[in-house]
Design a protein around this motif. Structure first.
Motif, short mmCIF file in Angstrom:
data_model
loop_
_atom_site.label_atom_id
_atom_site.label_comp_id
_atom_site.label_asym_id
_atom_site.label_seq_id
_atom_site.Cartn_x
_atom_site.Cartn_y
_atom_site.Cartn_z
N CYS A 54 2.34 -4.24 4.42
CA CYS A 54 0.68 -3.95 4.82
C CYS A 54 0.29 -3.39 3.42
O CYS A 54 0.88 -2.51 2.70
CB CYS A 54 0.97 -2.94 5.90
SG CYS A 54 -0.96 -2.64 6.12
N HIS B 143 -2.07 -1.51 3.38
CA HIS B 143 -2.69 -0.27 3.45
C HIS B 143 -1.56 0.89 2.79
O HIS B 143 -1.64 1.27 1.79
CB HIS B 143 -2.97 0.08 4.93
CG HIS B 143 -3.37 1.68 5.29
ND1 HIS B 143 -2.78 2.44 6.05
CD2 HIS B 143 -4.16 2.60 4.30
CE1 HIS B 143 -3.20 3.71 6.09
NE2 HIS B 143 -4.18 3.58 5.24
N CYS C 12 -0.22 -4.26 12.03
CA CYS C 12 0.74 -3.33 11.46
C CYS C 12 0.95 -2.14 12.52
O CYS C 12 -0.07 -1.63 12.92
CB CYS C 12 0.13 -2.69 10.16
SG CYS C 12 1.14 -1.38 9.41
N HIS D 254 -0.70 2.27 11.15
CA HIS D 254 -1.87 2.59 11.36
C HIS D 254 -3.08 1.59 11.89
O HIS D 254 -4.17 1.73 11.82
CB HIS D 254 -2.71 3.47 10.16
CG HIS D 254 -1.66 4.10 9.39
ND1 HIS D 254 -0.77 3.75 8.20
CD2 HIS D 254 -1.15 5.43 9.71
CE1 HIS D 254 -0.06 4.73 8.00
NE2 HIS D 254 -0.19 5.54 8.88
S1 FES Z 1 0.66 1.05 6.64
FE1 FES Z 1 -0.17 -0.62 7.87
S2 FES Z 1 -1.93 0.22 8.68
FE2 FES Z 1 -1.26 1.95 7.30
#
Ligand code: FES
Ligand code: HEM
Lengths: 254, 174
Positions: free
Chosen positions: B116, B118, B134, B137
């Motif tokens: 991901c 993020h 994911c 979060h």
């Molecule tokens: S690591 Fe994927 S949403 Fe935060």
């Protein structure tokens, strides 16, 4: 010496040679004001939990094995991930093969949460009563360092079970640091010891958790407590002790 | 301290000279230690190296036959390839067919990293929603890898690869 006359022979033998009874007295039998709030003991409570962490942590280290190597080879037929030695060693601690193993591990696990919560509560209390003000700024600063070291313990310890939750939580935690501007990527590489979270990360975190942070925290706790001993409880600033004529520890709170 | 002759008050005292020498030597030694420590802790490779992955390990016997990966809407479940041998460093990738009904050939394949964008958790392909999701979060990515829901704010990574005789060599991020 008058003080020595009150001691038992063993203590007198030591004091004869080292002359430390003054220091010991100052540390352990100094007067404290009657009007101390129970919340002034949050620091002592944190210390108690830390001692618990130290004892249970050392015991865990007797069985824990910080290796990310697989205990046996990956079997593509079942598709099941092969358990690693680190993870297996924790299962071993939790099993009946280690008497009281699950108790010791749980005490360390929950002690961690207690410690983090207590450190925060202790800090909030200090903030509320204004204990960070003159003359206790240095005590406050060592306290901030202790808070960070405690969070460091929690962060590095969390990876050690080397299960899915540990792995991905640490992945997220390291990546938060790694997304800092300029130095971020370098911090990420230094923490992970590689481009992705890997077996080297586990041994790295283990060394930090078991060697670096304990040395740091013991030193910091020593200084922190020494300072509070010299300066007394801030709550008592300006109070006159019964039977004493002087105000103890100079009025620091403004 | 009585300083007698004019000029000698400017001279460096023996004490200060020794301090300066000691300070200098300690600084050199200190820099050496810090440098060595950083050198030791800084990993040798900072990017995932290309490693061959045998597709037969993933259930692909002959790339020509198509009788292969459990493709779901053209997306095969993630498999993991080691990035550093024996270090259990793994990166999950999805092997996808660009045209779901098309052949399993290099020009109809795409390799998408599971990470991901993020904070690095592994996304899952959720066929019923036709997107990557994911667990950490809640980021969501469209089939074309673009973000459909934050907190992630950049598309998933695609990897370069080669396909030769049933062995896929993943070459790293595009
Ligand atoms: S690591 Fe994927 S949403 Fe935060
Ligand atoms: C002082 C504060 C400390 C904190 C906050 C802390 C925190 C943690 C945490 C959160 C874990 C993971 C627990 C789990 O999931 O089981 C852990 C594991 C571990 N800790 Fe600590 N720890 C501390 C002190 C110590 C000390 C002093 C030692 C030893 C010297 C130690 C040794 C270990 C070991 C060996 C493990 C792995 C076993 C396991 O995960 O159950 N810890 N620690």
């Amino acid at each position: 010496m008058a003080r020595q006359a009150r001691m038992n022979p063993a203590m007198r033998w030591v004091d004869d040679r080292l002359h430390i009874s003054g220091v010991v007295d100052a540390a352990l039998s100094h007067p404290v004001p009657k009007r101390v709030h129970p919340l002034d003991y949050l620091g002592e409570s944190t210390l108690f939990v830390f001692i618990n962490q130290m004892i249970t942590g050392i015991l865990l280290a007797m069985f824990y094995n910080a290796s990310a190597q697989s205990a046996y080879a990956f079997d593509p037929a079942t598709g099941k991930a092969a358990p690693t030695i680190a993870w297996t060693s924790i299962q071993h601690i939790m099993s009946s093969a280690v008497p009281a193993g699950s108790l010791i591990r749980s005490m360390h696990y929950w002690g961690n949460y207690f410690m983090v919560v207590l450190v925060f509560a202790h800090m909030l209390r200090g903030f509320y009563v204004g204990a960070y003000k003159y003359p206790r700024e240095l005590t406050w600063l060592t306290g901030v360092a202790l808070l960070l070291v405690t969070l460091g313990f929690a962060f590095t310890g969390y990876l050690l079970p080397w299960d899915q939750k540990a792995y991905w939580a640490t992945q997220v935690g390291v990546n938060i640091g790694a997304s800092a501007p300029i130095l971020g990527p370098t911090i990420g590489l230094l923490l992970r010891g590689g481009p992705t979270l890997n077996g080297d990360t586990l041994t790295r975190f283990f060394a930090i958790h078991m060697l670096v942070l304990p040395a740091l925290i013991v030193t910091l706790i020593g200084v922190h407590i020494l300072l509070t001993n010299i300066q007394g409880v801030s709550e008592a600033d300006g109070l006159v002790l019964e039977g004493e004529e002087t105000v103890i520890h100079g009025g620091g709170r403004k | 301290m009585a300083v007698s002759a004019a000029g000698s008050s400017r001279a460096v005292s023996r004490n200060r000279f020794m301090l300066a020498v000691l300070g200098g030597v300690s600084t050199v030694i200190g820099v050496f230690y810090v440098g060595t420590i950083l050198r030791y802790l800084y990993p040798k490779s900072s990017s995932t190296p290309p490693l061959p992955v045998s597709l037969s390990d993933q259930g692909v016997t002959d790339p020509g036959t198509q009788a292969v990966l459990p493709f779901n809407n053209g997306v095969a479940g993630p498999f993991y390839y080691p990035t550093v041998p024996d270090k259990s460093v793994v990166v999950g990738v999805f092997v996808e067919k660009i045209k779901a009904a098309g052949p399993l050939a290099a020009d109809n394949l795409r390799v998408v990293e599971q990470t991901c964008t993020h904070l690095g958790c592994p996304v899952a392909w959720v066929a019923s929603d036709n997107r990557f999701e994911c667990p950490c979060h809640g980021s969501q990515f469209n089939r074309d890898l673009s973000v459909s829901h934050g907190p992630a704010n950049s598309p998933l990574y695609e990897h370069d690869f080669q396909l030769k005789a049933g062995t896929m060599t993943i070459l790293g991020r595009k």
